[in-house]
Design a protein around this motif. Structure first.
Motif, short mmCIF file in Angstrom:
data_model
loop_
_atom_site.label_atom_id
_atom_site.label_comp_id
_atom_site.label_asym_id
_atom_site.label_seq_id
_atom_site.Cartn_x
_atom_site.Cartn_y
_atom_site.Cartn_z
N LEU A 104 -8.05 -1.16 -5.08
CA LEU A 104 -7.32 -1.93 -6.07
C LEU A 104 -7.45 -3.43 -5.84
O LEU A 104 -7.03 -4.23 -6.69
CB LEU A 104 -5.83 -1.53 -6.07
CG LEU A 104 -5.54 -0.08 -6.45
CD1 LEU A 104 -4.05 0.21 -6.33
CD2 LEU A 104 -6.02 0.22 -7.87
N ALA A 150 -1.78 -0.97 -11.03
CA ALA A 150 -1.92 -0.20 -9.78
C ALA A 150 -1.29 1.18 -9.93
O ALA A 150 -1.92 2.20 -9.59
CB ALA A 150 -1.28 -0.96 -8.63
N VAL A 181 -3.65 4.79 -10.06
CA VAL A 181 -3.52 5.78 -8.99
C VAL A 181 -2.79 7.03 -9.50
O VAL A 181 -3.12 8.15 -9.11
CB VAL A 181 -2.78 5.18 -7.77
CG1 VAL A 181 -2.72 6.20 -6.64
CG2 VAL A 181 -3.50 3.92 -7.29
N ILE A 214 2.76 1.74 -3.45
CA ILE A 214 1.86 2.22 -4.51
C ILE A 214 1.48 3.68 -4.27
O ILE A 214 1.48 4.49 -5.21
CB ILE A 214 0.59 1.34 -4.56
CG1 ILE A 214 0.95 -0.08 -5.00
CG2 ILE A 214 -0.44 1.94 -5.51
CD1 ILE A 214 -0.21 -1.05 -4.95
N ALA A 215 1.18 4.03 -3.03
CA ALA A 215 0.76 5.40 -2.71
C ALA A 215 1.90 6.39 -2.96
O ALA A 215 1.69 7.45 -3.57
CB ALA A 215 0.29 5.49 -1.27
N ASN A 235 -4.36 8.64 -1.10
CA ASN A 235 -3.91 7.48 -1.87
C ASN A 235 -3.60 6.29 -0.97
O ASN A 235 -3.81 5.14 -1.37
CB ASN A 235 -2.69 7.83 -2.71
CG ASN A 235 -3.04 8.67 -3.92
OD1 ASN A 235 -4.20 8.70 -4.36
ND2 ASN A 235 -2.07 9.36 -4.48
N THR A 287 -6.02 3.14 -2.08
CA THR A 287 -5.45 1.96 -2.75
C THR A 287 -6.23 0.70 -2.39
O THR A 287 -6.07 -0.33 -3.05
CB THR A 287 -3.97 1.76 -2.36
OG1 THR A 287 -3.85 1.82 -0.93
CG2 THR A 287 -3.08 2.83 -2.97
N SER A 299 2.97 6.44 -6.87
CA SER A 299 1.89 6.99 -7.68
C SER A 299 1.66 8.48 -7.40
O SER A 299 1.34 9.24 -8.32
CB SER A 299 0.59 6.21 -7.44
OG SER A 299 0.76 4.86 -7.79
N THR A 304 0.83 -1.21 0.00
CA THR A 304 0.00 0.00 0.00
C THR A 304 0.86 1.25 0.00
O THR A 304 0.61 2.20 -0.77
CB THR A 304 -0.92 0.00 1.24
OG1 THR A 304 -1.86 -1.07 1.12
CG2 THR A 304 -1.68 1.31 1.35
N ASP A 364 -2.82 -5.71 -1.59
CA ASP A 364 -2.49 -4.64 -0.65
C ASP A 364 -3.05 -4.98 0.72
O ASP A 364 -3.47 -6.11 0.97
CB ASP A 364 -3.04 -3.30 -1.16
CG ASP A 364 -4.56 -3.27 -1.13
OD1 ASP A 364 -5.18 -4.34 -1.25
OD2 ASP A 364 -5.14 -2.18 -0.97
#
Length: 259
Positions: free
Chosen positions: A184, A112, A116, A32-33, A177, A181, A36, A29, A191
């Motif tokens: 997703l 992903a 995002v 990706i946050a 974000n 996430t 992104s 998580t 995640d």
């Protein structure tokens, strides 16, 4: 066996058995946050800058005006579409839609980051545009008065001030974000929320697992918020400051008065 445990005992049992899975999901998580949001900021800055390029109908050539007009229309469509639709729908549309319509099969991480990033970019585009507009127009006029081009003035004068103005919004998007996430999981991204669904489905401990996940999400957002506040404070500088006489004007005036 777990049905005979108390609420607290079930939480400790879940943590003992699946604690590593929760941590891996939280790590996914965060990655990706963070990535992104960074990519989304780049998209947002480019979109915001393009939208604020001045157009002079008398001096600018027709080609420039037409191209900027077309690009601005495309950007407006992009911004309105991705701000006006839920991220979960965007994820399904991009992940499954590209595979069916364009025969493009994205991997879990690619999908992903793409979903995002472009969603964040749409929100950041408006924030950047507002941040640039909020800077006093006299700043641009002053920069051009000393010989700077529009690009030089944007890079050296306008954007640093606009960045400070929109820094809270960047932090807000990062925190959003981290939480968003969770949608997703609909495209099988493993995640934190996906781990929660897997654990609760295996043990039928929905409330206990949700309590653990909520605590992890809250911890991540609180730490992120605190770090961003410290960054903002550092950018603001100290409360007390001294004016630096770079050209040594004070000494020169003193010499003239002594004469």
């Amino acid at each position: 066996m777990i049905s005979n445990m108390s609420f607290i005992e079930r939480i400790f049992y879940i943590l003992q058995k699946y604690g590593t899975s929760y941590l891996k999901g939280a790590g996914t998580t965060l990655v990706i946050a963070l990535v992104s949001t960074f990519i989304g900021c780049i998209i947002g800055f480019l979109s915001g800058i393009i939208q604020t390029i001045p157009v002079d109908k008398r001096r600018d050539p027709l080609v420039k005006r037409v191209l900027l007009g077309i690009v601005n229309v495309i950007l407006r469509i992009y911004i309105e579409v991705f701000r006006g639709t839920p991220m979960i729908v965007q994820a399904v549309f991009i992940y499954y839609g590209l595979a069916q319509v364009c025969n493009v099969q994205l991997g879990m991480w690619q999908a992903a980051f793409l979903v995002v990033s472009i969603n964040t970019g749409a929100y950041m585009a408006e924030s950047v545009r507002g941040g640039i507009i909020s800077v006093d127009p006299g700043q641009m006029e002053g920069a051009k008065a000393i010989g700077m081009t529009h690009v030089q003035a944007m890079i050296n004068v306008i954007l640093p001030q606009a960045f400070r103005n929109i820094l809270p919004q960047i932090g807000n998007n990062l925190i959003i974000n981290i939480k968003d996430t969770s949608v997703l999981s609909v495209i099988s991204v493993v995640d934190l929320f996906f781990v929660h669904k897997s654990v609760s489905g295996a043990l039928y401990t929905y409330f206990e697992s949700a309590t653990i996940v909520m605590a992890i999400y809250l911890t991540m957002t609180l730490i992120t918020s605190r770090l961003l506040r410290l960054w903002e404070k550092k950018m603001d500088g100290g409360d007390n400051y001294e004016l630096v006489d770079v050209m040594d004007i004070g000494s020169q005036l003193g010499k003239k008065e002594s004469r």
